[in-house]
Design a protein around this motif. Structure first.
Motif, short mmCIF file in Angstrom:
data_model
loop_
_atom_site.label_atom_id
_atom_site.label_comp_id
_atom_site.label_asym_id
_atom_site.label_seq_id
_atom_site.Cartn_x
_atom_site.Cartn_y
_atom_site.Cartn_z
N THR A 129 0.83 -1.20 0.00
CA THR A 129 0.00 0.00 0.00
C THR A 129 0.87 1.26 0.00
O THR A 129 2.02 1.23 0.44
N PRO A 130 0.32 2.36 -0.49
CA PRO A 130 1.08 3.62 -0.45
C PRO A 130 1.48 4.01 0.98
O PRO A 130 2.57 4.54 1.20
N GLY A 131 0.62 3.72 1.95
CA GLY A 131 0.94 4.04 3.34
C GLY A 131 2.15 3.27 3.85
O GLY A 131 3.02 3.82 4.53
N LYS A 132 2.20 1.98 3.51
CA LYS A 132 3.35 1.17 3.94
C LYS A 132 4.62 1.59 3.20
O LYS A 132 5.70 1.58 3.79
N GLN A 133 4.49 1.96 1.94
CA GLN A 133 5.66 2.45 1.21
C GLN A 133 6.17 3.74 1.84
O GLN A 133 7.38 3.95 1.95
N ALA A 134 5.26 4.59 2.27
CA ALA A 134 5.66 5.84 2.93
C ALA A 134 6.41 5.56 4.23
O ALA A 134 7.39 6.24 4.56
N ILE A 135 5.99 4.53 4.96
CA ILE A 135 6.68 4.16 6.19
C ILE A 135 8.09 3.67 5.87
O ILE A 135 9.06 4.06 6.53
N HIS A 167 7.43 -5.61 4.80
CA HIS A 167 7.72 -6.50 3.67
C HIS A 167 6.95 -7.82 3.76
O HIS A 167 6.64 -8.42 2.72
N SER A 168 6.63 -8.26 4.97
CA SER A 168 5.87 -9.50 5.12
C SER A 168 4.36 -9.25 5.15
O SER A 168 3.59 -10.18 5.34
N ASP A 169 3.97 -7.99 4.97
CA ASP A 169 2.57 -7.59 4.97
C ASP A 169 1.87 -7.96 6.29
O ASP A 169 0.68 -8.28 6.30
N ALA A 170 2.62 -7.90 7.38
CA ALA A 170 2.06 -8.19 8.70
C ALA A 170 1.34 -6.95 9.24
O ALA A 170 1.53 -5.84 8.75
N ALA A 171 0.52 -7.18 10.23
CA ALA A 171 -0.18 -6.07 10.88
C ALA A 171 0.83 -5.15 11.55
O ALA A 171 1.81 -5.61 12.14
N ILE A 182 17.05 -2.76 16.07
CA ILE A 182 15.79 -3.43 16.39
C ILE A 182 14.62 -2.76 15.68
O ILE A 182 13.91 -3.39 14.90
N PHE A 183 14.40 -1.47 15.92
CA PHE A 183 13.21 -0.80 15.40
C PHE A 183 13.18 -0.76 13.87
O PHE A 183 12.21 -1.22 13.25
N ILE A 184 14.21 -0.21 13.25
CA ILE A 184 14.19 -0.07 11.78
C ILE A 184 14.09 -1.44 11.10
O ILE A 184 13.22 -1.63 10.23
N PRO A 185 14.93 -2.43 11.47
CA PRO A 185 14.80 -3.74 10.81
C PRO A 185 13.45 -4.41 11.07
O PRO A 185 12.87 -5.00 10.15
N LYS A 186 12.94 -4.33 12.31
CA LYS A 186 11.67 -4.99 12.64
C LYS A 186 10.51 -4.37 11.87
O LYS A 186 9.66 -5.08 11.33
N MET A 187 10.46 -3.05 11.83
CA MET A 187 9.38 -2.39 11.09
C MET A 187 9.47 -2.70 9.60
O MET A 187 8.45 -2.97 8.95
N SER A 188 10.67 -2.71 9.06
CA SER A 188 10.85 -3.05 7.64
C SER A 188 10.38 -4.47 7.37
O SER A 188 9.70 -4.74 6.37
N GLN A 189 10.73 -5.39 8.27
CA GLN A 189 10.32 -6.79 8.13
C GLN A 189 8.79 -6.91 8.17
O GLN A 189 8.20 -7.64 7.36
N LEU A 190 8.15 -6.22 9.11
CA LEU A 190 6.69 -6.26 9.19
C LEU A 190 6.04 -5.78 7.90
O LEU A 190 5.09 -6.37 7.41
N ARG A 208 -2.58 2.17 10.04
CA ARG A 208 -3.44 1.32 10.87
C ARG A 208 -4.91 1.72 10.70
O ARG A 208 -5.78 0.85 10.61
N VAL A 209 -5.19 3.00 10.62
CA VAL A 209 -6.57 3.47 10.42
C VAL A 209 -7.06 2.98 9.06
O VAL A 209 -8.19 2.48 8.93
N GLU A 210 -6.22 3.12 8.04
CA GLU A 210 -6.61 2.69 6.70
C GLU A 210 -6.90 1.18 6.66
O GLU A 210 -7.73 0.74 5.88
N GLN A 211 -6.21 0.42 7.49
CA GLN A 211 -6.42 -1.02 7.52
C GLN A 211 -7.46 -1.44 8.55
O GLN A 211 -7.69 -2.62 8.77
N GLY A 212 -8.07 -0.45 9.22
CA GLY A 212 -9.09 -0.74 10.21
C GLY A 212 -8.56 -1.37 11.47
O GLY A 212 -9.27 -2.08 12.17
N MET A 213 -7.28 -1.11 11.80
CA MET A 213 -6.68 -1.72 12.97
C MET A 213 -6.57 -0.77 14.15
O MET A 213 -6.22 -1.17 15.25
#
Length: 112
Positions: A2-8, A65-69, A55-63, A105-110
């Motif tokens: 999603t564009p939102g995840k790409q922005a992150i 790329h894996s399309d996790a919540a 921890i933070f940058i790699p973990k967020m990138s992994q989430l 998260r709002v866009e994904q209803g989470m």
């Protein structure tokens, strides 16, 4: 993606660049024990900059790329506490990431 995840992802890359530019990117990797800390921000095992870098940058990138919540999070207060006024551009970048994650998260209803 999603564009939102790409922005992150873009914001995470910008954070890493800012950290390197300001000279706060850690020069050595933490131990495996430190990386496995369960204390918030791993404050028992490493400084905040190392937590961001290893921890933070790699973990967020992994989430992403894996399309996790995406997690419910707000790390700007910790950044202000641990970085104080010595890295205002990094704090601003972290605040932007917090906002982007909340929006995604709002866009994904989470959002709660």
């Amino acid at each position: 993606m999603t564009p939102g995840k790409q922005a992150i992802l873009n914001a995470l890359e910008a954070l890493a660049l800012s950290m390197r530019k300001e000279g706060v990117w850690p020069s050595t990797s933490p131990s495996n024990e430190a990386l496995n800390s369960t204390v918030p921000f791993a404050v028992d095992a490493m400084d905040f900059e190392s937590w961001l870098a290893f921890i933070f940058i790699p973990k967020m990138s992994q989430l992403i790329h894996s399309d996790a919540a995406l997690p419910e999070m707000e790390i700007t207060p910790a950044a202000r506490l641990y970085l104080e006024d010595r890295s205002t551009s990094i704090i601003k970048q972290i605040a932007a990431i917090d906002g982007l994650v909340q929006t995604a998260r709002v866009e994904q209803g989470m959002a709660q």
